[in-house]
Write an enzyme that holds these catalytic residues in place. Structure first.
Site, mmCIF file in Angstrom:
data_model
loop_
_atom_site.group_PDB
_atom_site.id
_atom_site.type_symbol
_atom_site.label_atom_id
_atom_site.label_comp_id
_atom_site.label_asym_id
_atom_site.label_seq_id
_atom_site.Cartn_x
_atom_site.Cartn_y
_atom_site.Cartn_z
ATOM 1 N N HIS A 36 -0.234 11.989 3.812
ATOM 2 C CA HIS A 36 0.538 10.552 4.186
ATOM 3 C C HIS A 36 0.654 9.559 2.998
ATOM 4 O O HIS A 36 1.950 9.179 2.836
ATOM 5 C CB HIS A 36 0.108 10.083 5.487
ATOM 6 C CG HIS A 36 0.808 8.773 5.864
ATOM 7 N ND1 HIS A 36 0.613 7.529 5.709
ATOM 8 C CD2 HIS A 36 1.817 8.712 6.721
ATOM 9 C CE1 HIS A 36 1.405 6.468 6.402
ATOM 10 N NE2 HIS A 36 2.398 7.634 6.826
ATOM 11 N N ALA B 246 0.226 -2.562 0.273
ATOM 12 C CA ALA B 246 -1.107 -1.684 -0.149
ATOM 13 C C ALA B 246 -0.951 -0.407 0.706
ATOM 14 O O ALA B 246 -0.991 -0.322 1.875
ATOM 15 C CB ALA B 246 -2.265 -2.461 0.199
ATOM 16 N N VAL B 247 -0.970 0.545 -0.055
ATOM 17 C CA VAL B 247 -1.040 1.796 0.418
ATOM 18 C C VAL B 247 -2.270 2.512 -0.118
ATOM 19 O O VAL B 247 -2.314 2.672 -1.338
ATOM 20 C CB VAL B 247 0.162 2.807 -0.018
ATOM 21 C CG1 VAL B 247 0.181 4.314 0.683
ATOM 22 C CG2 VAL B 247 1.569 1.973 0.190
ATOM 23 N N ILE B 248 -3.336 2.790 0.927
ATOM 24 C CA ILE B 248 -4.647 3.378 0.641
ATOM 25 C C ILE B 248 -4.643 4.666 0.759
ATOM 26 O O ILE B 248 -4.378 5.188 2.028
ATOM 27 C CB ILE B 248 -5.599 2.446 1.045
ATOM 28 C CG1 ILE B 248 -5.406 1.012 0.724
ATOM 29 C CG2 ILE B 248 -7.044 3.067 0.706
ATOM 30 C CD1 ILE B 248 -6.300 0.088 1.498
ATOM 31 N N GLU C 82 8.894 0.672 4.861
ATOM 32 C CA GLU C 82 9.994 -0.306 5.345
ATOM 33 C C GLU C 82 10.467 -1.265 4.387
ATOM 34 O O GLU C 82 11.627 -2.002 4.357
ATOM 35 C CB GLU C 82 9.561 -0.924 6.643
ATOM 36 C CG GLU C 82 9.324 -0.063 7.831
ATOM 37 C CD GLU C 82 8.176 0.853 7.671
ATOM 38 O OE1 GLU C 82 8.125 1.928 8.327
ATOM 39 O OE2 GLU C 82 7.254 0.284 7.221
#
EC number: 2.5.1.78
Length: 156
Positions: free
Chosen positions: A89, A81-83, A59
């Protein structure tokens, strides 16, 4: 040869927004604190720093576009933070957040920095949020300060 670069010091009247995702807030809260610390240390006024929270990294481009369309800020620092997990995904979110931020930045030609962590593990994220590898929120804000000054120098 002339070298043109931005300095790491604010005049003190710059209005900055941080857009941060709430998802993985244990990490993003630390990134925000690092960015705020950098802003104040380099001459920024706390009352001219706004924090815009969005649900997740996906977003961020939407909020960035809305904010830049209003023309009220000297620069925007994007944090998240994308883990990586066990599904694809991660790939979709990290790619779309990255492309979205880049596209909006180029559309508006404004100083924007990318401080969205994309890590393989929670440990890597923690390391980049103020432990072993420094605070990437601090670094993203430092880059933004330099970019704002460069933007002014090159007559944007």
């Amino acid at each position: 040869m002339n070298i043109i670069e931005g300095k790491l010091q604010l005049i003190g009247d710059e209005r900055i927004a941080i857009i941060s995702s709430r998802f993985n807030h244990l990490i993003t809260d630390r990134l925000v604190e690092g960015a705020k610390d950098c802003f104040v240390r380099h001459g920024g006024r706390d009352d001219l720093l706004d924090l815009v929270l969005v649900p997740g990294a996906y977003e961020i481009p939407f909020a960035l576009q809305k904010i830049l369309s209003q023309g009220e800020y000297d620069g925007i620092c994007c944090l998240g933070a994308v883990i990586r997990g066990s599904t694809p995904h991660f790939d979709y979110v990290s790619a779309e957040a990255t492309k979205g931020i880049a596209n909006v930045t180029l559309k508006y030609g404004a100083p924007v920095t990318f401080g969205v962590l994309t890590t393989d593990s929670i440990e890597q994220a923690i390391e980049r949020a103020g432990t072993k590898v420094g605070n990437k929120g601090f670094e993203a804000m430092a880059s933004l300060i330099e970019l704002i000054n460069l933007y002014r120098k090159i007559g944007a």
